[in-house]
Structure formats: C-alpha cells, structure tokens
Write an enzyme that holds these catalytic residues in place. Structure first.
Site, PDB file in Angstrom:
ATOM      1  N   GLY A 107      -4.451  -4.351  -4.757  1.00 43.18           N
ATOM      2  CA  GLY A 107      -4.867  -3.326  -5.675  1.00 43.18           C
ATOM      3  C   GLY A 107      -4.044  -1.810  -5.444  1.00 43.18           C
ATOM      4  CG  HIS A 108      -0.991  -0.918  -8.064  1.00 45.83           C
ATOM      5  ND1 HIS A 108      -0.393  -2.144  -8.769  1.00 45.83           N
ATOM      6  CD2 HIS A 108      -0.401  -1.908  -6.674  1.00 45.83           C
ATOM      7  CE1 HIS A 108       0.703  -2.459  -8.545  1.00 45.83           C
ATOM      8  NE2 HIS A 108       0.390  -2.718  -6.936  1.00 45.83           N
ATOM      9  CE  LYS A 134       3.484  -2.461  -4.818  1.00 43.05           C
ATOM     10  NZ  LYS A 134       3.445  -2.416  -3.156  1.00 43.05           N
ATOM     11  CG  ASP A 154      -1.475  -1.770   1.564  1.00 41.00           C
ATOM     12  OD1 ASP A 154      -2.355  -1.516  -0.099  1.00 41.00           O
ATOM     13  OD2 ASP A 154      -1.660  -1.979   2.165  1.00 41.00           O
ATOM     14  CD  GLN A 209       0.664  -8.792  -2.624  1.00 41.54           C
ATOM     15  OE1 GLN A 209       1.716  -9.790  -2.833  1.00 41.54           O
ATOM     16  NE2 GLN A 209      -0.449  -9.656  -3.051  1.00 41.54           N
TER      17      GLN A 209
END
Length: 430
Positions: A40-41, A16, A13, A225
């Site tokens: 999730g991005h 990225k 988180d 991650q």
C-alpha cells in the site's frame, strides 16, 4: 523524454507513494510494473490521506495517465473497490486515465485460500505473507496455467480455464490443508462481471507505452515492496514473489532497458520491516518504540506493526549497486528529530570478530551478524517547514551527507514531513 524508475532500497514502506506523487507533476504517465495489492502507498494531500494498493500514485493528478503493467498481479475485486472509493472522493478515473495490461495475471479466490492455508499450516515458521494470494498467482504464472486479464474478456475461455484450474486447486485445498473446495461456477459468475466492467480499461500497455515515448512523453515507473524483498536478490525465503528491483521495470512494463534514464532509490532515514526474516539493525528498546510510534510504522495494507531499527547502510549500498540507483530520495527524516544520537550501520561483525562490509546471502550468517554503527549527533529542530537544503540543521546535513557518501549515490530528494509538497528537491527529474 525521460523514463524514471522509483524503487525501494530497503524492505518497503519507504514512502514511494509520496515521491511518485511529487514527481508526477513532471511526468505524463505513471507505470506500476510488479507486485499486487500486498503493498500500500499512503499519501497525504492537503491534510487528506489516500491509500493506494493497485492504482499508480499518479492518479491524484488530473490529466495524467496511469498504467498497470503486465508484471503486476491483479485482484479485480480489489481494483474495482479501489476505483469506486477514489471516484466517490471526486478523483476522476476513466479509461483515458487508467490502462491495465491485457497480459497481467489475475488473482483468484483459490490463490487467496491457498495463501492463507499455507501460512496457517506453517505456524511459527510462517513467511509472513499478507494472505492476498500474490505468491500462488505468480506460481500459476510461472507454471503457465494462470488466467490473464485478456481472459476476462472472453466468457467461454474464462469458464474453460477456471474449470481446468480449480481441479488441482481444490484437491490441494481439501486433501492437504483440510479447507473447503471453491466452486469454479460461482467464481466464473463473479469474474465475468468484473471483465465486463474492466473491459474499457484493458489494453496492450507495452504498445501504448512505446507510442507514448515515441510522442516524447515522460514516464515514471513505480514498483511495490523493495529490493531486499526481491525474490532473487532479497532475504530469501522471506521475500515477495516478484522482482521489485529496477531491472524488473523493463520486463514488467514491456519496454527495452535502453529506455530508462534514471533510477531513484527510496531510503527511509531509519529502517523498518514487516513480517518475518532477518533484520540485523532491529531495535527492541525505547528507540525502536519511538521510531514505530512517531513514524506511524503500521502496514497500509494489513495494519500490522512494523519492526524498526537504525538505518542499515550496508543493505542500502547493496541496493544502489544492484538497481543502479542514480540518486537517493530520503524519507521520514523528520521522525528522527528529537533523538540525541542517530546511528547508521556501516558494517557487520561476526562472533569470531570477523567483519563484513557486504550483506551475506546466508540467512544463518546474517542471524549471527551484529551491526557496526557510525554515530551522529542528533537534532532537535522541527523540519516540516524547511524548504532549502542549506536551512536543514547542521547535524541533519552531516547525517544525510554521510549516507550519500557511504552508499555511493547522491542526494536527490529529501522529505521533511508527510505532506505532498514538504520535500526538498536537489536533482533534475525531467
């Protein structure tokens, strides 16, 4: 030709997606090399929010090729839903722009069911997985009984493998967890259709990446991650089921280590963590609440509130060493605006007074550690419009320079707001 790897240096988180999206302008291809849809991005482009789970962040840039590597585990239903959602918003996704490794393993309904059943059975001792079936899928991969994307293209092979795999899985679901069995015939009917639709996208990705490099293309490799969720080097067992550190890019994409030239380490200006596990710098006070709310620290995939705390420089330094990070990308710096004091952990102290300057492997020892903080005077100025490093508030620059000096890597990118272009670029990334 450049090959850049982007990794998270904390517990994920760190933003990225935004950094990958920014760097994509300089790249020809973007490669996802591990993890699944348990991450999730989130990107904000022209005020519009995009959340990606499996498709590499570079898909928002026309003309760029995105690759899902063999190290990724793919839920085809989730992938197709994501593809449809982006196409409905006008994002071009076609077989020339998205390539999926034929060696990537497939997440099945049994994986999801077992994942959820295990967490339920563990109760208060649960690991805190997302319940997306990631771990059980990687288990089957290691046990050499997994189904790969290439199997979706052969109906006969797919049927036979499903029938064989479901015997053991259904015994586990029914006998151990008291859950309903899952019909392999129904799953076959569903997944053979997924295979037909995804067939144009499935390819020999390592070969295509080799050919791209031979043609002089620039490639960027993104993990999900972060290093401290690495199954080998993270806070085990409160980790993910794959290797998010930079070394995994070689294996998860299918290229030799000599190809990679730079490693960009994402560092959130404070720390957050989702789920269970040790968190030495966690804050349970009004500052922790401030960081969570101002930083909108809620999971992109699950919506779960994240635990928050001051920046743990010790753990970031560990990631710099482990992944060979060559430059830092500092994110969410703007969240700290308004605090009178900003802190960074520069060591740990045990109850007996013994001090540690490295992250201990033992979780029992970590649980007894208290952070040793270096304090910095905060800043009140809005950062969102700052374009040059020298225009940042002096207190802000002192904090950034202290981070770089302590963890042992230079500053490369500094994000000052969620917007795509609100980033100060100090390094050379092409």
């Amino acid at each position: 030709m450049a090959c850049l790897v982007v990794v998270g240096s904390q517990w994920g988180d760190e933003g990225k997606g935004k950094i990958v999206d920014l760097l994509t302008e300089r790249m020809d291809g973007i490669v996802r090399f591990q993890g699944g849809n348990n991450a999730g991005h989130t990107l904000v482009v022209n005020g519009e929010k995009f959340i990606l789970h499996l498709i590499p962040s570079g898909i928002l840039h026309p003309g760029k090729v995105c690759y899902i590597g063999n190290g990724v585990v793919v839920d085809p239903k989730v992938l197709l839903t994501e593809m449809d959602g982006f196409m409905a918003r006008g994002i071009d996704i076609n077989p020339e722009r998205l390539r999926i490794s034929d060696r990537a393993h497939v997440i099945l309904p049994t994986h999801i069911a077992i994942d959820k059943a295990r967490e339920k059975a563990l109760g208060d001792a649960a690991i805190g997985t997302t319940g997306r079936g990631i771990g059980p899928c990687y288990e089957d991969k290691a046990a050499r009984v997994g189904i790969r994307m290439i199997d979706l293209l052969d109906a006969t092979t797919l049927r036979a493998k499903l029938e064989k795999a479901f015997v053991e899985k259904n015994v586990l679901l029914e006998s151990m967890y008291g859950e309903d069995a899952i019909s392999p015939a129904k799953v076959y009917e569903e997944y053979v259709l997924y295979g037909r639709r995804l067939a144009p996208y499935i390819s020999d990705v390592p070969l295509e990446l080799h050919e791209a490099l031979s043609a002089g293309h620039n490639l960027l490799f993104e993990g999900a991650q972060a290093v401290h969720l690495d199954i080998d080097h993270g806070t085990y067992p409160y980790v993910t089921s794959s290797n998010p550190h930079a070394g995994a890019a070689s294996v998860g994409a299918g290229l030799p280590p000599r190809c990679f030239s730079q490693v960009i380490g994402l560092v959130k200006a404070y720390t957050s963590r989702v789920g269970e596990g040790p968190f030495i710098c966690e804050l349970h006070d009004e500052v922790g609440h401030f960081l969570r709310e101002k930083g909108f620290e809620y999971g992109s995939t699950t919506g779960r509130p994240r635990r928050t705390g001051w920046l743990d420089g010790v753990s970031v330094r560990h990631s710099v060493r482990l992944s060979g990070i060559t430059s830092l990308a500092i994110t969410k710096l703007d969240v700290l605006t308004g605090l009178k004091v900003v802190k960074m952990c520069v060591g740990y102290e045990l109850p007996d007074g013994h001090k540690l300057n490295a992250l201990p492997t033992s979780l029992d020892i970590q649980a007894r550690c208290k952070p040793i903080y270096q304090e910095f005077e905060g800043w009140q100025e809005d950062l969102s419009e700052v374009k040059r490093y020298e225009d940042l508030p002096a207190n802000c620059r002192r904090y950034l320079e202290a981070i770089a000096a302590y963890v042992g890597a230079p500053l490369g990118l500094i994000s000052v707001s969620p917007e795509r272009n609100a980033t100060i670029v100090l390094g050379n990334y092409c």
